[in-house]
Motif scaffolding. Structure first.
Motif, PDB file in Angstrom:
ATOM      1  N   GLN A  64      51.974  14.156  53.907  1.00  0.00           N
ATOM      2  CA  GLN A  64      52.039  15.386  54.697  1.00  0.00           C
ATOM      3  C   GLN A  64      53.059  15.234  55.817  1.00  0.00           C
ATOM      4  O   GLN A  64      52.783  15.478  56.996  1.00  0.00           O
ATOM      5  CB  GLN A  64      50.654  15.733  55.262  1.00  0.00           C
ATOM      6  N   ALA A  65      54.243  14.814  55.428  1.00  0.00           N
ATOM      7  CA  ALA A  65      55.291  14.529  56.414  1.00  0.00           C
ATOM      8  C   ALA A  65      56.658  14.907  55.862  1.00  0.00           C
ATOM      9  O   ALA A  65      56.880  14.903  54.646  1.00  0.00           O
ATOM     10  CB  ALA A  65      55.281  13.047  56.778  1.00  0.00           C
ATOM     11  N   GLN A  66      57.562  15.227  56.762  1.00  0.00           N
ATOM     12  CA  GLN A  66      58.961  15.386  56.399  1.00  0.00           C
ATOM     13  C   GLN A  66      59.574  13.991  56.295  1.00  0.00           C
ATOM     14  O   GLN A  66      59.371  13.156  57.173  1.00  0.00           O
ATOM     15  CB  GLN A  66      59.701  16.207  57.457  1.00  0.00           C
ATOM     16  N   ARG A  67      60.333  13.754  55.226  1.00  0.00           N
ATOM     17  CA  ARG A  67      60.911  12.429  55.014  1.00  0.00           C
ATOM     18  C   ARG A  67      62.430  12.538  54.849  1.00  0.00           C
ATOM     19  O   ARG A  67      62.925  13.348  54.066  1.00  0.00           O
ATOM     20  CB  ARG A  67      60.312  11.769  53.770  1.00  0.00           C
ATOM     21  N   LEU A  68      63.145  11.711  55.608  1.00  0.00           N
ATOM     22  CA  LEU A  68      64.593  11.604  55.474  1.00  0.00           C
ATOM     23  C   LEU A  68      64.903  10.227  54.921  1.00  0.00           C
ATOM     24  O   LEU A  68      64.623   9.219  55.576  1.00  0.00           O
ATOM     25  CB  LEU A  68      65.280  11.793  56.834  1.00  0.00           C
ATOM     26  N   ARG A  69      65.463  10.168  53.719  1.00  0.00           N
ATOM     27  CA  ARG A  69      65.821   8.879  53.109  1.00  0.00           C
ATOM     28  C   ARG A  69      67.307   8.622  53.291  1.00  0.00           C
ATOM     29  O   ARG A  69      68.146   9.464  52.981  1.00  0.00           O
ATOM     30  CB  ARG A  69      65.484   8.861  51.611  1.00  0.00           C
ATOM     31  N   LEU A  70      67.616   7.446  53.800  1.00  0.00           N
ATOM     32  CA  LEU A  70      68.989   7.003  53.994  1.00  0.00           C
ATOM     33  C   LEU A  70      69.176   5.748  53.149  1.00  0.00           C
ATOM     34  O   LEU A  70      68.497   4.741  53.379  1.00  0.00           O
ATOM     35  CB  LEU A  70      69.251   6.704  55.471  1.00  0.00           C
ATOM     36  N   VAL A  71      70.072   5.814  52.177  1.00  0.00           N
ATOM     37  CA  VAL A  71      70.190   4.736  51.195  1.00  0.00           C
ATOM     38  C   VAL A  71      71.339   3.797  51.550  1.00  0.00           C
ATOM     39  O   VAL A  71      72.485   4.225  51.737  1.00  0.00           O
ATOM     40  CB  VAL A  71      70.394   5.310  49.778  1.00  0.00           C
TER      41      VAL A  71
END
Length: 230
Positions: A93-100
């Motif tokens: 239940q969260a906004q997720r920002l993935r940085l690869v």
């Protein structure tokens, strides 16, 4: 082994030293508050999989926004190095920002030194605006923040990337120098040593430039202020 108790850092006076009978281990989460609403932690897995088990992501529970810095898996269908992905994480239940990041390097000997900043300028800028959008200056200054809680996670052994995101965001919203902010964090007794002194002078200069660069958040705020003044 249970996760260590989260330790908030003071935003004004220094905290009393926190006893640490055992030095931090790079493969433990080490949840650490930088300000009441902004935390950093090591991910439980160095792999770049976005399908980690609920147990391996237990340290993410309770956070409303997550910046996940992760290695590329090298899979043909996976996000490649330099990628930026923002999505709703229904499980947490969260906004997720993935940085690869580029694929995980071979394990280095302790004498090889720290892992340098691997995030691109675009990724740092995306992280700055992601955190800045959910945690603007008025919320960031609230001593007891519960509505918004942001977590920045990095693979074990990569504290530099997390602290560069933290420094970039705080420099942006506080309009203070990144070097000054990171020095303040380094001097805090309430911050675990594993998060201190991990950003080089060259990296500080690079992060400072990004913290001061154009942001749609400031443009939107300026437009709103102008409209209100009419």
């Amino acid at each position: 082994m249970p996760s260590p108790t989260p330790t908030p850092a003071s935003t004004s006076a220094s905290l009393a030293p926190i006893p640490t009978p055992h030095p931090p281990k790079a493969d433990e989460p080490h949840l650490q508050a930088i300000i009441p609403a902004l935390w950093v932690a090591f991910s439980d897995s160095a792999a770049g999989s976005s399908s980690g088990s609920s147990s391996s992501r237990a340290h993410e529970d309770g956070f409303t926004h997550i910046v996940e810095i992760t290695y590329s898996t090298g899979s043909p269908h996976a996000l490649g190095p330099g990628s930026i992905e923002r999505r709703w994480d229904a499980a947490h239940q969260a906004q997720r920002l993935r940085l690869v990041l580029p694929a995980q390097p071979q394990a280095l000997a302790p004498a090889a030194g720290r892992a340098a900043l691997a995030l691109t300028d675009g990724q740092l800028r995306a992280a700055r605006d992601f955190v800045g959008e959910c945690l603007p200056p008025d919320l960031a200054a609230v001593p007891e923040q519960t509505a918004v809680r942001v977590l920045v996670t990095v693979p074990p052994g990569r504290p530099t990337d997390a602290m560069c995101v933290v420094g970039c965001y705080l420099g942006f919203v506080a309009e203070r120098g990144v070097e000054e902010i990171l020095r303040f964090i380094d001097e805090e007794d309430g911050v675990l040593s594993v998060w201190k002194g991990e950003v080089s002078g060259e990296e500080v200069e690079r992060v400072e430039e990004i913290a001061r660069s154009w942001s749609w958040l400031r443009a939107a705020a300026a437009a709103a202020a102008a409209a209100a003044g009419k």
